[in-house]
Design an enzyme around this catalytic site. Structure first.
Site, PDB file in Angstrom:
ATOM      1  NE  ARG A  63      -3.637  -0.225   2.834  1.00 50.57           N
ATOM      2  CZ  ARG A  63      -3.242  -0.421   3.902  1.00 50.57           C
ATOM      3  NH1 ARG A  63      -2.148   0.156   3.991  1.00 50.57           N
ATOM      4  NH2 ARG A  63      -3.026  -2.027   4.697  1.00 50.57           N
ATOM      5  CE1 TYR A 117     -15.533  15.782 -14.726  1.00 48.20           C
ATOM      6  CE2 TYR A 117     -14.614  15.377 -11.855  1.00 48.20           C
ATOM      7  CZ  TYR A 117     -15.727  15.369 -13.887  1.00 48.20           C
ATOM      8  OH  TYR A 117     -15.771  13.363 -13.995  1.00 48.20           O
ATOM      9  CG  ASP A 189      -9.657  19.733 -11.687  1.00 52.46           C
ATOM     10  OD1 ASP A 189      -8.818  19.522 -12.330  1.00 52.46           O
ATOM     11  OD2 ASP A 189     -10.590  18.604 -11.732  1.00 52.46           O
ATOM     12  CE  LYS A 214     -10.402  13.521 -17.273  1.00 57.66           C
ATOM     13  NZ  LYS A 214     -11.547  12.085 -17.194  1.00 57.66           N
TER      14      LYS A 214
END
Ligand SMILES: Cc1ncc(COP(=O)(O)O)c(C=O)c1O
Length: 399
Positions: A63, A117, A189, A214
């Site tokens: 992890r 968003y 963002d 993206k």
């Protein structure tokens, strides 16, 4: 390749060399995929030693990542001037929500841009509300006027510039200055520009986030988010991500790092092709506003010119007199543009978008129907021919 500091290199070079420590790559160019949950220790003393550091670069447990994830995080940190570190998340939405959770507590207020968003809004309106955090929305063009919204409970501002769907460019330095003076944390963002076109921490932002899904990944085949911050919030961001169990798979990190190596050339081509197509659209009689930050139609265009180092491949335009049906006819007629969510990959995409549905602090007044395009890496001449043909269907659907 020696292990060395690449802080003084140009962005394209950083994207190629970042995170490729010899100790992680061995004899090959890319850090291999280190799959593993259990990390094995030599003996109990070594096991106890493992607890002493929580930094990347130390095997501990799956992890906490492995060289594949550490290498990607290190490259992203190197590419963001002023950064102390980067955390990786399994999606852009996870990056945004975990960053907000790192900062906010019950009783706080967060201000969000009205051009956020939509899933950021819904996280704030639903999840944060349940946690006792109030969300308020601000006009993306508010600039330093944001100070008038600050109250005793305001703890954070979540910005997105340009905004989703409508692409308003915000005065990030002015907002950050006002927030900093009031001890309010700023989060951005920065998916559209990435650190390449908008080095966010240098512009005053505290915590900068990208949906790596993206442009970092760039090939539409991996979901990932990345958050980069400076010294003040790094330990808190990291601890919260670990407490929330955030981890990305080494396979996904490998693919994201592979995408990152070509980020510079891809972004430059997305930029050039999108500009060519945006200008062509502006000359079409069927088109009203072209909401591309590098075009004067776009609210905040002057701020884009002042603050950004480039533009990427995503923008919207308004079909004059368009309704739902004629817009659908236009989009359905496109052969080279896929219809689907997300963006930032090598392929072009088209989407009908309706900002009116999401606004609460401002109203969206343009009367036409909006189409969002992502301009991929196809030849722009072919894309223009495809759009020109689709306008014929648009006319037929109107008559
Ligand atoms: C501006 C912006 N931020 C964040 C995200 C979320 O990223 P992800 O899809 O990886 O969760 C998206 C996705 O479309 C986006 O457009």
């Amino acid at each position: 390749m020696a292990d060395h500091d690449s802080g003084s290199k140009k962005p394209a070079t950083q994207a190629v060399t970042g995170g490729r420590r010899k100790t992680w790559t061995g004899a090959v160019v890319n850090p291999p995929v280190f799959r593993g949950s259990t990390h094995l220790y030599d003996d109990v003393a070594h096991l106890k030693d493992g607890l002493k550091s929580n930094d990347d670069g130390h095997f501990f447990y799956g992890r906490r990542g492995s060289p594949t994830q550490w290498s990607l995080a290190e490259a992203l940190t190197e590419m963001e001037p002023g950064a102390a570190g980067t955390m990786l998340y399994p999606s852009g939405v996870a990056a945004i929500s975990c960053s907000l959770l790192a900062i906010l507590q019950p009783g706080d207020e967060v201000l969000l841009t009205d051009s956020s968003y939509d899933p950021s809004r819904s996280f704030a309106d639903a999840f944060l509300k349940r946690m006792g955090v109030t969300a308020r929305y601000y006009d993306p063009l508010i600039g330093s006027g944001i100070a008038s919204l600050f109250g005793p409970k305001t703890k954070a501002v979540l910005m997105e510039s340009p905004g989703s769907l409508t692409f308003e460019v915000q005065d990030i330095p002015a907002i950050c200055q006002a927030a900093g003076a009031a001890d309010i944390v700023t989060l951005l963002d920065n998916t559209w520009a990435t650190s390449r076109f908008f080095p966010a921490l240098e512009q005053g932002v505290d915590i900068t986030m990208v949906a790596a899904t993206k442009y970092i990944v760039g090939h539409s085949d991996v979901m990932m988010g990345a958050v980069t911050t400076h010294d003040k919030y790094w330990a808190r961001l990291r601890r919260t991500a670990q407490q929330l169990g955030q981890v990305v798979s080494p396979d996904d990190a490998y693919l994201a790092a592979r995408g990152l190596r070509t980020l510079e050339v891809r972004l430059r081509q997305h930029e050039a092709s999108a500009l060519e197509i945006a200008h062509w659209l502006k000359g079409r009689p069927e088109v009203g506003l072209v909401l591309h930050p590098a075009l004067p139609d776009c609210p905040g265009h002057e701020l884009w010119k002042r603050d950004f180092k480039g533009s990427s491949g995503l923008f919207s335009f308004e079909l004059k007199y368009g309704d739902d049906q004629s817009r659908a006819a236009f989009i359905d007629a496109l052969q080279l543009f896929g219809i689907g969510y997300s963006w930032g990959g090598f392929e072009s995409l088209a989407l009908p978008v309706d900002p009116r549905k999401h606004r609460t602090a401002t109203t969206w007044s343009a009367s036409g129907a909006l189409v969002r395009l992502h301009i991929g890496l196809e030849d722009p001449e072919d894309l223009i021919a495809d759009l020109a043909k689709a306008f014929e269907y648009y006319h037929s659907a109107q008559s």
